[in-house]
Design an enzyme around this catalytic site. Structure first.
Site, PDB file in Angstrom:
ATOM      1  N   HIS A   1      46.938  27.843  25.942  1.00  0.00           N
ATOM      2  CA  HIS A   1      47.456  26.608  26.559  1.00  0.00           C
ATOM      3  C   HIS A   1      47.305  25.355  25.703  1.00  0.00           C
ATOM      4  O   HIS A   1      47.967  24.345  25.961  1.00  0.00           O
ATOM      5  CB  HIS A   1      46.819  26.378  27.935  1.00  0.00           C
ATOM      6  CG  HIS A   1      45.320  26.407  27.957  1.00  0.00           C
ATOM      7  ND1 HIS A   1      44.540  25.538  27.223  1.00  0.00           N
ATOM      8  CD2 HIS A   1      44.459  27.205  28.657  1.00  0.00           C
ATOM      9  CE1 HIS A   1      43.264  25.783  27.470  1.00  0.00           C
ATOM     10  NE2 HIS A   1      43.176  26.801  28.319  1.00  0.00           N
TER      11      HIS A   1
ATOM     12  N   HIS B   1      51.403  27.923  27.276  1.00  0.00           N
ATOM     13  CA  HIS B   1      51.269  28.086  28.719  1.00  0.00           C
ATOM     14  C   HIS B   1      50.911  26.727  29.329  1.00  0.00           C
ATOM     15  O   HIS B   1      50.065  25.999  28.819  1.00  0.00           O
ATOM     16  CB  HIS B   1      50.172  29.095  29.040  1.00  0.00           C
ATOM     17  CG  HIS B   1      50.632  30.506  28.931  1.00  0.00           C
ATOM     18  ND1 HIS B   1      50.545  31.411  29.962  1.00  0.00           N
ATOM     19  CD2 HIS B   1      51.202  31.176  27.893  1.00  0.00           C
ATOM     20  CE1 HIS B   1      51.032  32.572  29.575  1.00  0.00           C
ATOM     21  NE2 HIS B   1      51.437  32.453  28.313  1.00  0.00           N
TER      22      HIS B   1
ATOM     23  N   ASP C   1      54.946  26.733  34.245  1.00  0.00           N
ATOM     24  CA  ASP C   1      54.970  28.079  34.812  1.00  0.00           C
ATOM     25  C   ASP C   1      55.323  28.070  36.297  1.00  0.00           C
ATOM     26  O   ASP C   1      55.968  29.003  36.796  1.00  0.00           O
ATOM     27  CB  ASP C   1      53.623  28.772  34.589  1.00  0.00           C
ATOM     28  CG  ASP C   1      53.425  29.193  33.138  1.00  0.00           C
ATOM     29  OD1 ASP C   1      54.348  28.977  32.334  1.00  0.00           O
ATOM     30  OD2 ASP C   1      52.350  29.734  32.810  1.00  0.00           O
TER      31      ASP C   1
END
Length: 223
Positions: free
Chosen positions: A56, A149, A154
């Site tokens: 991330h 991410h 998401d």
């Protein structure tokens, strides 16, 4: 029907040792995203593992001045209260969330309140990859925004995947209701539109739910 797409990012893979660094929630009304979003970064009060950072990209320095979980928990719980949660691989996120809640002596989130899209995907596509990336590719959903991410990105992707998984064609609608007395005006953005949602009676909606329960296992994850 009000639901909430939910995703988290963490300092690692162990719910017992690692902590949450990001929570994102997108509200759905009859499967269409509303403008209600909950999103926050969190100071995990522990180091981000190298593997998690590669996923991330949230560094210890970036997270240092962010609120701690105890500072955001009330707003988070208020946002998801009385709403069905839609999570991909729910065991992972619930493990982290409930450990955080346990530390604060707060009641855990019940699995019965969650729809796990990974389980729906596995029932529809057994024996093949059903990660969020794989499902986006299968349904030809654009993932260009997903360089790393991100819980919020998401959630947006999962909201599109979820509609496909329950066999409801994706509607890219921009719904705006402007209140003028008792009149409501709805503006529809026609770009890439595949259909229109129209109001249905409670009786018809119950019939639709029964159809989903029969044809899409765990679509609502009802007790």
């Amino acid at each position: 029907m009000i639901e909430v797409i939910l995703d988290t990012e963490t300092t690692g893979l162990s719910a017992d040792k690692d902590r949450i660094v990001e929570i994102a929630c997108i509200e759905l009304s009859n499967h269409i995203p509303t403008k209600n979003i909950f999103h926050t970064f969190i100071n995990p009060e522990t180091k981000v593992s190298a593997d998690a950072f590669s996923v991330h990209g949230y560094s210890d320095e970036f997270l240092l001045n962010k609120p701690k979980f105890k500072e955001i928990v009330k707003n988070f719980l208020d946002f998801i209260k009385d709403k069905k949660l839609v999570i991909h691989n729910a065991d992972f996120d619930l493990g982290f969330l409930n450990n955080e809640l346990r530390r604060l002596n707060v009641k855990p989130i019940l699995k019965s309140d969650v729809v796990d899209t990974l389980q729906i995907a596995r029932s529809k596509f057994p024996g093949v990859g059903n990660s969020l990336d794989a499902l986006c590719k299968r349904y030809k959903i654009n993932v260009e925004a997903r360089e790393k991410h991100s819980a919020l990105v998401d959630c947006h992707l999962l909201s599109k995947v979820y509609i496909e998984l329950i066999d409801k064609k994706e509607l890219t609608l921009d719904l705006e209701l402007s209140n003028k007395g008792d009149n409501h005006q709805m503006r529809l953005n026609n770009e890439n539109r595949q259909g229109i949602i129209v109001p249905i009676s409670p009786e018809k909606f119950e019939e639709y739910k029964k159809f989903l329960k029969k044809n899409v296992p765990n679509a609502f994850a009802l007790d």
